[in-house]
Design a protein around this motif. Structure first.
Motif, PDB file in Angstrom:
ATOM      1  N   ASN A  70       0.745 128.083 -12.111  1.00 52.22           N
ATOM      2  CA  ASN A  70      -0.144 127.484 -13.117  1.00 52.22           C
ATOM      3  C   ASN A  70      -0.021 128.214 -14.453  1.00 52.22           C
ATOM      4  N   ASN A 134     -11.070 120.816 -17.037  1.00 53.66           N
ATOM      5  CA  ASN A 134     -10.536 121.164 -15.727  1.00 53.66           C
ATOM      6  C   ASN A 134      -9.133 120.588 -15.502  1.00 53.66           C
ATOM      7  N   SER A 135      -8.333 120.589 -16.561  1.00 48.07           N
ATOM      8  CA  SER A 135      -6.925 120.174 -16.385  1.00 48.07           C
ATOM      9  C   SER A 135      -6.018 121.168 -17.106  1.00 48.07           C
ATOM     10  N   ILE A 215     -11.510 125.755 -16.657  1.00 48.75           N
ATOM     11  CA  ILE A 215     -10.878 125.451 -15.358  1.00 48.75           C
ATOM     12  C   ILE A 215     -11.858 125.812 -14.231  1.00 48.75           C
ATOM     13  N   THR A 216     -12.022 124.885 -13.288  1.00 46.17           N
ATOM     14  CA  THR A 216     -12.921 125.175 -12.164  1.00 46.17           C
ATOM     15  C   THR A 216     -12.212 125.083 -10.815  1.00 46.17           C
ATOM     16  N   ASP A 217     -11.239 124.175 -10.714  1.00 40.73           N
ATOM     17  CA  ASP A 217     -10.563 123.985  -9.426  1.00 40.73           C
ATOM     18  C   ASP A 217      -9.773 125.226  -9.023  1.00 40.73           C
ATOM     19  N   GLU A 218      -9.845 125.555  -7.751  1.00 38.01           N
ATOM     20  CA  GLU A 218      -9.071 126.669  -7.211  1.00 38.01           C
ATOM     21  C   GLU A 218      -7.575 126.455  -7.446  1.00 38.01           C
ATOM     22  N   ALA A 219      -7.121 125.205  -7.280  1.00 42.87           N
ATOM     23  CA  ALA A 219      -5.693 124.912  -7.376  1.00 42.87           C
ATOM     24  C   ALA A 219      -5.186 124.944  -8.820  1.00 42.87           C
ATOM     25  N   LYS A 220      -6.118 125.015  -9.781  1.00 45.94           N
ATOM     26  CA  LYS A 220      -5.687 125.007 -11.189  1.00 45.94           C
ATOM     27  C   LYS A 220      -5.894 126.352 -11.872  1.00 45.94           C
ATOM     28  N   ARG A 221      -6.329 127.348 -11.101  1.00 43.15           N
ATOM     29  CA  ARG A 221      -6.584 128.660 -11.703  1.00 43.15           C
ATOM     30  C   ARG A 221      -5.294 129.286 -12.222  1.00 43.15           C
ATOM     31  N   ARG A 229     -10.975 136.368  -8.786  1.00 43.35           N
ATOM     32  CA  ARG A 229     -11.496 135.888  -7.512  1.00 43.35           C
ATOM     33  C   ARG A 229     -11.765 137.045  -6.545  1.00 43.35           C
TER      34      ARG A 229
END
Lengths: 273, 361
Positions: A70, A134-135, A215-221, A229
């Motif tokens: 990312n 969040n993108s 950003i909030t999604d785990e997969a987008k960190r 984290r």
């Protein structure tokens, strides 16, 4: 005798400075090879035995591979856009005389004076409105907007020093303004461009504030968020944080090693004729 | 090659009140070497840039072989220019600098290679083709800049003070090379300089500019021998022509210089007859004064003697006249400061100027 003393003093100062600059890095590097329990027992202990297995563990089990990808995609895209758009803007502002030239320049540059804490709420709302919250695309655009003023500022002063005769010669040689930018301005400005590439890469690779808000999604960190984290309210996995830090630092070190000569050239361009 | 015509060419910048170039007209014949000469700020470089297409033309016409070029962009005028700063692309090798303009014209690779090779051979750049400009000396850079113009085979060559960044010795050498290049190519060339030696030695004709206008056009020696006005008279020649305030006697048969007088005859008498007023400026070059009393002569106090080696410059003050004048004499001159000398004046090489208009009478 005086010369020897002088050299000894210089060596002492350089050693102290190196220890000051490299100390935290070496400490973090040692911690990255130790477990949190070992670190709790002795903060400054040597990594004996060295837990190399923490790196694959962090990469595969703790999602660092996703954070790294990312970060890489956001930073590479943002830096590429910044470099091209910044160079075009700098070329235009330094090369062409048009009404409002300085106004545009100061408008771009004035964005530097606002601390991110002031603009972040408005930025958050804007991204929500445009569906970019969040993108990674939204974060990339924010990074471009945030770093563009500094990029244009650095590049404009460099582009302004390129002699106008070169552009006239290229025009006489039959090249269009577009071609002149790509074939003359851009290659000549490479040292300055390398400076902005390295500065922007380091700043954005380590950027935390915009990423944590947008950003909030785990997969987008991105990597800085990933490292965060491991910081809990009650307990911090210091060993894994250090391992994550090392993974995050490696690309920065590589880029610096690759571009450092150009960086120095860019920063000192014009200082020595 | 081509004929270049400037017809009442003018330039006014939007931000400036006065015109930078005003009604400049001349024609550079096919194969001619024309020099634009003048002091800094006289408009010669602006004129050149208008010809090149790097500045817009406010009014007037620019013609190449009779075709109007005013609105054609620089790239379509088939003109090559050598810049004062050389303007070599610093990120390209000598080879690429030479080939850059040709690549844009989509010439076959063989043709580009052939032209680069020929130009490099002609200018002695064969061994330097893979070097970058920063690794070249001033003279070598100048040659690359020339080569970049030559490979294009343009209709017209423009030069914007190309020798002014070279040291004195190199400048003399390059002057000869440029002249030889012109002879070899028989090309139409327009050359801007503020250096009168370059203009005198290289130009088929020179165009002297002052304050944006043409002051005089002609062959170098013609302009030197018969300057149109006091500006040309004093700009051309080093030391400059002496200009002394004088009064024509009644009837115009003699010239009164302070308490001394010079008899007038021949062309100077005819000029005196045309003079609109009795007050005139008497112009004579330092080399047209000689120690001695043969013919017309003046008595003058020697103020200073400057031996230059090959010759000696003597500063004089004619008796009864407040002005000073310079005399150029052989190095054997033995006069000393404060002596009174008799100076022979070559009236056939002298001129009268109207102080009101500054024009030669």
């Amino acid at each position: 005798m005086t010369a020897i003393l002088g050299r000894a003093f210089l060596l002492l100062v350089l050693t102290l400075y190196t220890a000051f600059a490299a100390g935290p890095f070496i400490w973090a590097a040692m911690m990255s090879l130790r477990t949190t329990t070992e670190i709790s027992n002795s903060h400054f202990g040597l990594p004996l035995p060295a837990h190399w297995e923490k790196f694959p563990q962090a990469w595969f089990n703790s999602n660092y591979s996703v954070y790294f990808a990312n970060s890489a995609s956001v930073v590479v895209t943002a830096v590429a856009i910044l470099t091209i758009v910044g160079a075009m803007a700098a070329h235009c502002l330094s090369r062409y005389r048009f009404a409002g030239n300085r106004f545009v320049y100061f408008l771009i540059f004035s964005a530097i004076i606002f601390p991110p804490q002031i603009t972040i709420i408005a930025l958050f709302q804007t991204l929500v409105n445009y569906g970019l919250y969040n993108s990674l695309v939204g974060l990339t655009l924010v990074y471009v907007a945030v770093q563009l003023p500094l990029t244009v500022y650095i590049l404009e002063s460099f582009f302004a020093r390129i002699p106008g005769d070169l552009f006239d010669a290229a025009r006489m040689d039959g090249y269009s303004e577009w071609s002149i930018f790509w074939k003359v301005s851009f290659p000549i400005a490479l040292p300055a461009l390398a400076t902005t590439v390295i500065l922007n890469t380091i700043l954005l690779w380590n950027e935390f504030l915009y990423a944590v808000v947008l950003i909030t999604d785990e997969a987008k960190r991105t990597l800085p968020l990933g490292i965060q984290r491991f910081m809990g309210d009650q307990l911090e996995d210091v060993g894994m944080i250090a391992t994550g830090l090392m993974i995050a630092i490696i690309p920065v070190v590589l880029i610096y090693a690759f571009f450092s000569e150009k960086l120095i050239q860019g920063m000192t361009a014009g200082a020595v004729k | 090659m081509a004929t270049l015509t400037l017809d009442r060419l003018s330039k006014r910048y939007a931000s400036a009140r006065e015109v930078a170039v005003s009604d400049v007209s001349f024609t550079v014949a096919d194969g001619e070497f024309m020099v634009l000469l003048g002091p800094s700020g006289c408009g010669k470089s602006t004129t050149l840039r208008m010809v090149a297409g790097l500045e817009s033309i406010t009014s007037g016409d620019l013609l190449i072989d009779g075709a109007r070029m005013n609105d054609k962009p620089a790239k379509d005028r088939d003109i090559a220019m050598v810049f004062q700063s050389y303007a070599l692309y610093p990120h390209m090798t000598v080879h690429d600098n030479l080939a850059f303009g040709l690549r844009r014209r989509s010439l076959p690779r063989d043709e580009i290679a052939r032209r680069v090779r020929e130009a490099a051979a002609a200018l002695g750049l064969d061994q330097l083709l893979q070097r970058k400009p920063h690794a070249l000396s001033g003279g070598q850079r100048q040659r690359v800049a020339l080569g970049r113009a030559i490979v294009r085979h343009p209709k017209v060559f423009l030069f914007d003070e190309p020798l002014s960044n070279l040291d004195a010795a190199l400048r003399v050498g390059m002057r000869g090379e440029l002249a030889a290049l012109h002879r070899r190519l028989s090309a139409t060339m327009l050359y801007v300089t503020h250096d009168q030696v370059e203009a005198m030695t290289m130009g088929d004709r020179i165009c002297i500019m002052e304050n944006g206008s043409v002051a005089q056009i002609g062959a170098p020696l013609d302009v030197y021998a018969a300057p149109a006005d006091t500006f040309v008279a004093t700009f051309l020649g080093s030391p400059a022509m002496n200009l002394l305030p004088a009064t024509l006697t009644t009837g115009g048969s003699a010239l009164q210089l302070g308490s001394q007088s010079l008899p007038l005859d021949g062309p100077l008498a005819a000029a005196a007859a045309r003079a609109p007023a009795r007050d005139v400026l008497f112009g004579i070059r330092p080399e047209d004064l000689r120690p001695g009393d043969a013919g017309a002569s003046l008595r003058a106090r020697i103020l200073d003697v400057e031996p230059l080696g090959a010759e000696t410059i003597v500063r004089l003050c004619p008796e009864g006249l407040g002005s000073e004048m310079l005399m150029r004499v052989p190095r054997t001159f033995s006069g000393r400061p404060d002596e009174i000398a008799t100076i022979a004046v070559d009236l056939a090489a002298s001129h009268l100027f109207d102080p009101a208009t500054t024009r030669r009478i």
